[in-house]
Design a protein around this motif. Structure first.
Motif, PDB file in Angstrom:
ATOM      1  N   ASP A  43       0.640  -0.987   0.120  1.00 55.26           N
ATOM      2  CA  ASP A  43       0.086  -0.328   0.048  1.00 55.26           C
ATOM      3  C   ASP A  43       1.187   1.415   0.142  1.00 55.26           C
ATOM      4  OD1 ASP A  43      -2.687  -1.569   0.000  1.00 55.26           O
ATOM      5  OD2 ASP A  43      -3.174  -1.113   2.332  1.00 55.26           O
ATOM      6  N   THR A  61      -0.914   4.968   0.322  1.00 56.41           N
ATOM      7  CA  THR A  61      -1.473   5.368   1.237  1.00 56.41           C
ATOM      8  C   THR A  61      -0.236   5.653   2.778  1.00 56.41           C
ATOM      9  OG1 THR A  61      -1.425   3.310   2.642  1.00 56.41           O
ATOM     10  CG2 THR A  61      -3.004   3.647   0.881  1.00 56.41           C
ATOM     11  N   THR A  62      -0.898   6.209   3.929  1.00 55.47           N
ATOM     12  CA  THR A  62       0.019   6.927   5.149  1.00 55.47           C
ATOM     13  C   THR A  62       0.716   5.551   5.945  1.00 55.47           C
ATOM     14  OG1 THR A  62      -2.474   6.743   6.168  1.00 55.47           O
ATOM     15  CG2 THR A  62      -1.275   8.810   5.538  1.00 55.47           C
TER      16      THR A  62
END
Length: 267
Positions: A195, A198-199
């Motif tokens: 991912d 994303t953060t």
């Protein structure tokens, strides 16, 4: 003398300056306080409270040694949060490894099928070495197989196994997208990216090195946006460069000339 050298080094590096200032002030007040009424009581309390406040503040600062080692591991460190568990909640997984045979076990592939690849928009991309590049595979095998003291598998056989596994996965009927490509040589590292947009994204880089005790003893770096935005982005870009340079399984191996000219398909 050792303590004085450490203090001088800290002052030169501008470390722990506030602690040394408070210590000097408190020490000076302690000395002059031997004579009553020389130092007003308000100043004594100010020095005491400053010292207590500094101690409490320093408790909130992460230990530098722990902070430095927090992203340095070997494979055993990931037993606390196994990679299949991390994959289970992901939507975007990118993998580069010489064979990926240790990572993409039958169980891990099933986790990907029942998690990432069940999600609309889920994506799994894998890059492994091109088994048709025999010279490159031979060199990689010398590094990864012959230099490991306690080896349990061989790269050529692992590549054959993984190639069949990835071909099978390519035929899965799933909501997400799965694809894999072949790279012509081993650049000396492996990547697992989860991912990245994303953060909570993670980049795990394994450095192959030479003369490791075992495959699982290789050094791993775990990067997040918080730890280092620069190197986190760098290794994500590295994967994209690898992906662009890699070939699809149905295409022929690429002959790369020493002059750097564009390659041409071999017979």
């Amino acid at each position: 003398m050792r303590a004085l050298r450490r203090i001088a080094s800290d002052v030169k590096a501008r470390k722990n300056i506030e602690a040394y200032v408070i210590t000097c002030v408190a020490g000076a007040f302690a000395v002059v306080s031997v004579v009553e009424d020389v130092v007003p009581i308000s100043l004594k309390w100010a020095a005491l409270l400053s010292g207590v406040g500094l101690l409490v503040y320093r408790l909130t600062i992460p230990d530098e040694r722990d902070q430095k080692a927090d992203f340095l591991h070997d494979r055993a460190a990931f037993d606390s949060v196994p990679i299949p568990v991390a994959f289970a909640n992901a939507r975007d997984v990118r993998i580069f490894a010489p064979s990926a045979v240790n990572l993409l076990s039958a169980h891990t592939c099933e986790v990907l099928r029942t998690s990432v690849l069940t999600r609309k928009g889920g994506s799994v991309r894998v890059i492994i070495l091109d088994a048709r590049e025999r010279e490159a595979v031979s060199i990689a095998s010398r590094q990864l197989d012959e230099s490991v003291r306690f080896q349990v598998q061989r790269l050529p056989a692992a590549l054959e196994t993984m190639s069949e596994r990835l071909k099978t996965m390519l035929g899965w009927q799933v909501s997400g997208s799965f694809d894999y490509r072949l790279f012509p040589y081993n650049p000396g590292f492996s990547l697992v990216i989860i991912d990245p947009e994303t953060t909570h994204g993670r980049v795990i880089m394994e450095i192959h090195g030479y003369r490791n005790q075992s495959t699982f003893a290789r050094m791993h770096l775990e990067l997040t946006p918080e730890r280092s935005e620069r190197w986190y982005s760098h290794w994500i870009e590295q994967f994209e460069h690898l992906w662009e340079a890699a070939v699809t399984p149905n295409s022929g191996p690429v002959l790369r000339r020493a002059s750097g000219d564009a390659g041409e398909a071999r017979d």
